[in-house]
Design a protein around this motif. Structure first.
Motif, short mmCIF file in Angstrom:
data_model
loop_
_atom_site.label_atom_id
_atom_site.label_comp_id
_atom_site.label_asym_id
_atom_site.label_seq_id
_atom_site.Cartn_x
_atom_site.Cartn_y
_atom_site.Cartn_z
N ARG A 116 0.80 -1.24 0.00
CA ARG A 116 0.00 0.00 0.00
C ARG A 116 0.83 1.29 0.00
NH1 ARG A 116 -2.29 -4.07 2.58
NH2 ARG A 116 -4.39 -4.67 1.92
N GLU A 143 5.48 4.53 9.25
CA GLU A 143 4.40 5.49 9.57
C GLU A 143 3.62 4.92 10.74
OE1 GLU A 143 1.94 5.30 6.04
OE2 GLU A 143 1.58 3.17 6.34
N TYR A 175 0.31 -2.59 -5.15
CA TYR A 175 -1.03 -2.24 -5.64
C TYR A 175 -1.01 -1.02 -6.56
CZ TYR A 175 -3.09 -5.68 -2.47
OH TYR A 175 -3.44 -6.84 -1.84
N THR A 201 4.01 -3.24 9.02
CA THR A 201 2.66 -3.53 8.53
C THR A 201 1.75 -2.32 8.75
OG1 THR A 201 0.69 -4.93 8.79
CG2 THR A 201 2.05 -4.61 10.75
N SER A 202 0.79 -2.16 7.83
CA SER A 202 -0.17 -1.05 7.97
C SER A 202 -1.33 -1.47 8.86
CB SER A 202 -0.69 -0.66 6.57
OG SER A 202 -1.35 -1.80 5.99
N1 APR Z 1 10.63 0.21 6.98
C1 APR Z 1 9.57 0.41 7.80
N2 APR Z 1 8.29 0.38 7.39
C2 APR Z 1 8.08 0.15 6.08
C3 APR Z 1 9.12 -0.05 5.15
C4 APR Z 1 10.44 -0.02 5.66
N3 APR Z 1 11.51 -0.22 4.85
N4 APR Z 1 8.56 -0.24 3.91
C5 APR Z 1 7.23 -0.15 4.07
N5 APR Z 1 6.93 0.09 5.37
C6 APR Z 1 5.62 0.21 5.99
C7 APR Z 1 4.62 1.00 5.18
O1 APR Z 1 4.68 2.37 5.57
C8 APR Z 1 3.30 0.35 5.60
O2 APR Z 1 2.79 0.94 6.78
O3 APR Z 1 5.10 -1.12 6.04
C9 APR Z 1 3.68 -1.10 5.91
C10 APR Z 1 3.30 -2.05 4.79
O4 APR Z 1 1.90 -2.05 4.72
P1 APR Z 1 1.18 -2.85 3.53
O5 APR Z 1 1.81 -2.49 2.25
O6 APR Z 1 -0.31 -2.63 3.71
O7 APR Z 1 1.54 -4.37 3.81
P2 APR Z 1 0.90 -5.33 4.89
O8 APR Z 1 0.49 -4.56 6.12
O9 APR Z 1 1.81 -6.48 5.07
O10 APR Z 1 -0.44 -5.84 4.11
C11 APR Z 1 -1.21 -6.82 4.75
O11 APR Z 1 -2.57 -7.02 2.77
O12 APR Z 1 -2.87 -7.31 0.53
C12 APR Z 1 -2.83 -7.94 1.72
O13 APR Z 1 -2.33 -10.19 2.00
C13 APR Z 1 -1.73 -8.97 1.74
O14 APR Z 1 -0.41 -9.69 3.63
C14 APR Z 1 -0.87 -8.54 2.92
C15 APR Z 1 -1.83 -7.73 3.75
#
Ligand code: APR
Length: 301
Positions: free
Chosen positions: A48, A236, A54, A210-211
């Motif tokens: 995200r 964040e 996405y 994770t978000s």
């Molecule tokens: N360091 C710290 N935080 C990070 C980094 C980084 N290098 N890169 C990304 N992030 C943070 C982003 O700011 C965000 O808050 O990690 C989070 C990733 O969030 P998502 O992209 O929503 O991923 P996730 O939370 O794993 O999604 C959950 O959604 O689509 C489904 O099944 C899929 O398992 C996935 C689930």
């Protein structure tokens, strides 16, 4: 109300406090909840963020981005998922410092369980044993025929994917789908069983990369005991950790948006370290005085 709590909780725990307690071996049951953010430094996009997966799916002609992981869409049009699988397939990625920090917790026998949302199997590649891992959204490690349910390994589907073909069952010619939990599918039995065992016993919850927006995973953070500190390491802050959100849900009588319970205590036990996962982890290692052991593990990469 908040004065009463301030008396009860003299001062919120700090990141330094958590590390001091880790250093003094005061935590024996660390539970980890992690997401795509921990693998971004390994070269796997998250979902995200602005440059997340996405946002990279325009050429796939999807009705909406998450359709690529939607089971009913997949049964109708499996091509987009298998095309994406080529980019995500395990084998070409090296785990990050964060994955190896989990390995250090395992070595120190204070890791209770890792609940990961990731399908990249990098926790396994970093040496995390089966018994300490719950892959809440499955992984590419195994596959199943959607028609006759015959089980396959990762190596069966790989050649099909890299030849841009749909993996087909040897029995019934049905499509063989990796055991990744799609939207519309239920989470693995192991997730449902282990969450009820591990979260009540956690004495530290580490939420990282994770978000926290996907159910049922994200509401796991409410399953720890009220006395269990919850440390977020993320680029964040996320709604479930934001004190404004907690207060908001408190005003609404605990059923704040998203239908989950919070109370003011959460503000006293939620610690946030906002930044890159690997930087937050390195800071923890430095403050815990675990550099030598950590460097030894990193050398094995
Ligand atoms: N360091 C710290 N935080 C990070 C980094 C980084 N290098 N890169 C990304 N992030 C943070 C982003 O700011 C965000 O808050 O990690 C989070 C990733 O969030 P998502 O992209 O929503 O991923 P996730 O939370 O794993 O999604 C959950 O959604 O689509 C489904 O099944 C899929 O398992 C996935 C689930």
């Amino acid at each position: 109300e908040s004065e009463r709590l301030a008396k009860k909780n003299p001062s919120p725990l700090s990141f330094q406090d958590i590390c001091n307690k880790l250093k003094n071996n005061e935590f024996k049951n660390v539970v980890v909840m992690c997401g795509a953010g921990i693998s971004v430094a390994a070269g796997i996009p998250d979902f995200r963020s602005a440059n997340g997966l996405y946002k990279q799916l325009d050429g796939y002609e999807l009705p909406y981005p998450e359709a690529i992981f939607d089971i009913s869409y997949f049964k109708d049009k499996p091509h987009p998922f298998f095309r994406l699988s080529k980019k995500l397939f395990p084998g070409n990625f090296v785990p990050t410092k964060t994955h190896y920090f989990f390995r250090l917790l395992q070595k120190k026998r204070i890791l209770r369980m890792i609940f990961t949302q990731n399908i990249d199997t990098l926790e396994r590649v970093a040496g995390i044993k089966d018994q300490y891992l719950v892959e809440a959204h499955g992984s590419f490690g195994k596959a199943t025929c959607v028609k006759c349910k015959k089980k396959y390994g990762q190596n069966f589907i790989k050649p099909f994917i890299f030849k841009d073909q749909i993996p087909k069952c040897v029995n019934c010619d049905g499509v063989v789908k990796p055991d990744i939990v799609f939207f519309g599918e239920s989470v693995p039995k192991r997730f449902r069983i282990q969450k009820n065992i591990d979260f009540p016993k956690a004495d530290l919850l580490l939420v990282i990369g994770t978000s926290l927006v996907v159910q049922p995973f994200c509401s796991l953070i409410e399953e720890v005991s009220p006395s269990c500190p919850r440390l977020l390491i993320n680029r964040e802050t996320v709604r479930r950790f934001s004190s404004e959100f907690n207060i908001f849900s408190q005003i609404l009588g605990g059923e704040g948006g998203g239908g989950f319970k919070f109370d003011l205590e959460d503000n006293y036990r939620d610690i946030k370290w906002i930044g890159e996962c690997d930087d937050g982890i390195q800071k923890m290692v430095d403050l815990c005085g675990w550099n030598q052991e950590f460097d030894e593990i990193l050398k094995e990469r």
